[in-house]
Structure formats: C-alpha cells, structure tokens
Motif scaffolding. Sequence first.
Motif, short mmCIF file in Angstrom:
data_model
loop_
_atom_site.label_atom_id
_atom_site.label_comp_id
_atom_site.label_asym_id
_atom_site.label_seq_id
_atom_site.Cartn_x
_atom_site.Cartn_y
_atom_site.Cartn_z
N ASP A 1 -1.74 -8.34 5.28
CA ASP A 1 -2.72 -8.27 6.17
C ASP A 1 -2.62 -9.91 6.82
OD1 ASP A 1 -4.89 -7.45 8.18
OD2 ASP A 1 -5.88 -8.93 6.97
N SER B 1 -0.74 -4.95 8.56
CA SER B 1 -1.63 -5.06 9.90
C SER B 1 -1.86 -6.47 10.09
CB SER B 1 -2.95 -4.54 9.44
OG SER B 1 -3.56 -4.93 8.39
N ALA C 1 -5.05 2.89 3.21
CA ALA C 1 -6.16 2.80 3.14
C ALA C 1 -6.79 3.07 1.60
CB ALA C 1 -6.74 4.12 3.89
N ALA D 1 -9.13 -2.63 1.55
CA ALA D 1 -8.69 -2.05 2.71
C ALA D 1 -9.70 -0.83 3.27
CB ALA D 1 -7.37 -1.71 2.59
N GLY D 2 -9.82 -0.70 4.39
CA GLY D 2 -10.87 0.21 4.93
C GLY D 2 -10.46 1.73 4.57
N TRP E 1 -1.31 -3.37 0.76
CA TRP E 1 -2.09 -3.95 2.01
C TRP E 1 -1.39 -5.21 2.27
CZ3 TRP E 1 -7.83 -5.61 2.92
CH2 TRP E 1 -7.91 -5.79 4.38
N ASP F 1 -7.70 2.75 7.17
CA ASP F 1 -6.91 1.84 7.73
C ASP F 1 -5.34 2.29 7.38
OD1 ASP F 1 -5.88 -0.37 8.79
OD2 ASP F 1 -6.45 -1.84 7.21
N ALA G 1 -8.12 3.84 11.73
CA ALA G 1 -9.55 3.43 11.88
C ALA G 1 -10.10 3.23 13.43
CB ALA G 1 -9.77 1.81 11.48
N THR H 1 -0.02 -0.12 4.21
CA THR H 1 -0.33 -0.81 5.55
C THR H 1 0.24 -2.12 5.69
OG1 THR H 1 -1.98 0.81 5.58
CG2 THR H 1 -2.37 -1.18 6.99
#
Length: 418
Positions: free
Chosen positions: A216, A255, A40, A32-33, A214, A36, A397, A253
């Motif tokens: 995604d 996403s 994150a 994960a960024g 995360w 983010d 982000a 997160t």
Amino acid sequence: MRNRLLAVVTALMLLPVPAVAGDFEHLGRQVAGPRDGWGAGTTGGSAATRDQVAYVDSRAELVAALAGGQSKIVYVRGTIDGNTDDAGRSISCEQYADPGYSLPAYLKQYDPATWGRVEPSGPLEEARARSQANQARRVVVPVGSNTTIIGLGDDATLRGLTLRVSGAHNVIIRNLRFEDAHDCFPQWDPADGPTGNWNSEYDNLVLAGATRVWVDRCEFSDGGNTAKPTYFGRRYEVHDGLLDVVNGADLVTLSYNHFHDHDKSLLIGNTDRPAQDAGKLRVTLHHNLFENLGSRAPRVRYGQVHLHNNLYVIPESASYEYSWGVGVESRIYAENNYFETARAVSPATFAKWWKGTALHATGTVANGRAVDVVAAHNAAYDPDLGTDVGWRPTLVAHLDPVGSVPRVVRDKAGVGRN
C-alpha cells in the motif's frame, strides 16, 4: 532565573522535530480492512511486542530485522542500497564480476553475426551466470512471515535491491520507495522475439508463493537509471519487472501505489503451465497510478484479478504496448478505471490477448469519454475476447465513481501520503 529557564524551554519546544518518524510510525499497527480486496484482513506484524520492533537504515540491519516468522514491525529510515557490503561500503558491478567474465568479451563471443541464433553457452556464459549469482547474494533480501515494513517520512527508499517474499504468509509493506533493482550481467537471448533481446534478473518486489499480502502507498520505478546503450540492435536492458506475483502467490491487495517510468511493470503468473497457479493468484489492484509504462499493468495468467479505480497515464504511443495482458485462463474483472492518454493511443491497445479468452471491463473512461475496451480490442485484433470471466468481486470496500478517479488517485497514491 525562572523567566530565563522558561525562555530556554520555550525555544527548545520550537525547534523542528526530526523527520525520522514523521507521522508514519502509526502505520505499523494498522491492518488491511475486512473488505479490502483479496488481501483483506492481512495483519502483518501488527501484534509485535516492543522488542520485535526495529528501526533500520542499512542493508545489514534490514536483512537481520526481516528474518524469521515471528511478528515484527520494521521501520525503514532514509535510503538503503542493496549493492553494499556489511560495513555499508558500495559494491560495483566490477567487484561482482567473475574473473572469467567481461562485457567486451561477451559481446564478441555471442554476436549473432558469428554465433548465430542459439542460446549462449560455454565458459564465458557460465562466468556471466556466476557473476550474476555473486550479485544476487547481496541484492535479494528475503522477508519472513508475520511482517510489517513501513517507510518513515517521505524519503524511505530501497535502492538496487529485490525484496523477496517467498513462501511467507501475512506481510504488509507500506510507504516505501522501490527503485533501480538493476542487473549488472544481463543475458543475451537471440531467440527472444524476432531479433533477440537482453534479459535481466531482479524485480523491485517479488511475491513468490506468498499468501495474505498487502502492498500500500509505495512507489516503484527505475530510479532514473534509464540511459542504456544498444548491443546487437537491442537495448541493453538491466531491469526486469517492478513487481511480480508468481509461483502460486495468493490473496494479495495492491492499493494506492505509484508505478512509473518502466517497460514491463507488473506480472501476475509467470508461466502458462498451471503446476501451482491454478486456483490461486487472486489479486486486487485498486487506486494505483500507472504512469508512463510500456506494458504489464498488469499481465495476468490464471488469477482472479480485480482492477478497480486505477489511473493510467500514457503520455505517448511510441513506448506503449498495452496495459491489461489477458493471459492463459486469466479472469480479469476491471471496473471504473480511467485512462489519460496521448491522442495517438488507441483504446484498442488497452488490452492485449495473451492466450486468454475473456475480459470483463466496464465503466472505463479515456480522456473523459466512456470506452468499451473489449469491443475496441475485438474490432482491431483477433482472436476476439469474451466478457464472461465466471466470477464477480465481493471484497470491495468502496467503488469510486470513475470521474473522481484522477483526483482521488493523484491525491493519495504513492509515498508520503498519510
């Protein structure tokens, strides 16, 4: 001879490459960024060595690969059905059933006309609970810490099972289709609502006390298992939620996921009592597609939840209740979300009061027109919601212009998007 050999080699090179890995194997090493959302910096199993990488295509292989807290990458191929034994043979609801349970007997025993409006009890209800426990032992699959789970290609599916991240840390789940986590033995609760309800166990994905997660580019639905009979005047509901973030889970997160064709979809915080949730349940949801859902997209208690750049598609008003549930001490910060709705759906219903006091909602657009969600709610319902939630997101982000949300989300949300 040389020309003939060259022709054979050339022909082999032109054969189609098996779609087992596709272009998605590289996702196993991604993290994960740094900005983010609340999740994150989640790294999952990206540091796994070669011998800590597994390819699975059965329930038994999946259970074994996900165990333990060591770094690991698990690639899922094709469809894995949770209702199977260790040899891969299907298990029916009848096989899970306790000898003392049958649905016809249950319906006769607990008919409100004779049993009344009290919770079922006694030997038959105990047999139902044992039956449910039999199924749970097969369909609930635990996930250990430091794990990355990747679906290969565009058809990797977990069907009829609950992936449960309980008390684990540092988990990444991407490019997986979750569908039809069904309960063979729902319980009748005559005190649920004005006329009672059927309640079931099993969400497709549960983050219970998990931290740094995360999720995604996944897809969540009932998998077409929607035609159910009515008993005691209520639909015999075999599904619970699509995804739960509960029991003090934190730093999550979600996403570019696609949630669709379900009633109560996403719950953040499952109790009004803050024994373990206060100060936690920090979740970011961005660029998700919420389509044809009845409610809970999401419903929130306690958490600092950032909702941005999500697309809500509400094709009719009859089955729609609300999207944002403003629960006890919830602090939802919503910005630049887009609603595509049927004409009869009012922006006043986008948010619902569930004992919360405030909702920050800016940049919302419905069918091409800017709407003030809080003002619309307050004009139609009591009590009023305030707009100060006491915090402002910083782990972002990028924030897309709301006008681009339908295109961006449809292009990138869900499985098979690389």
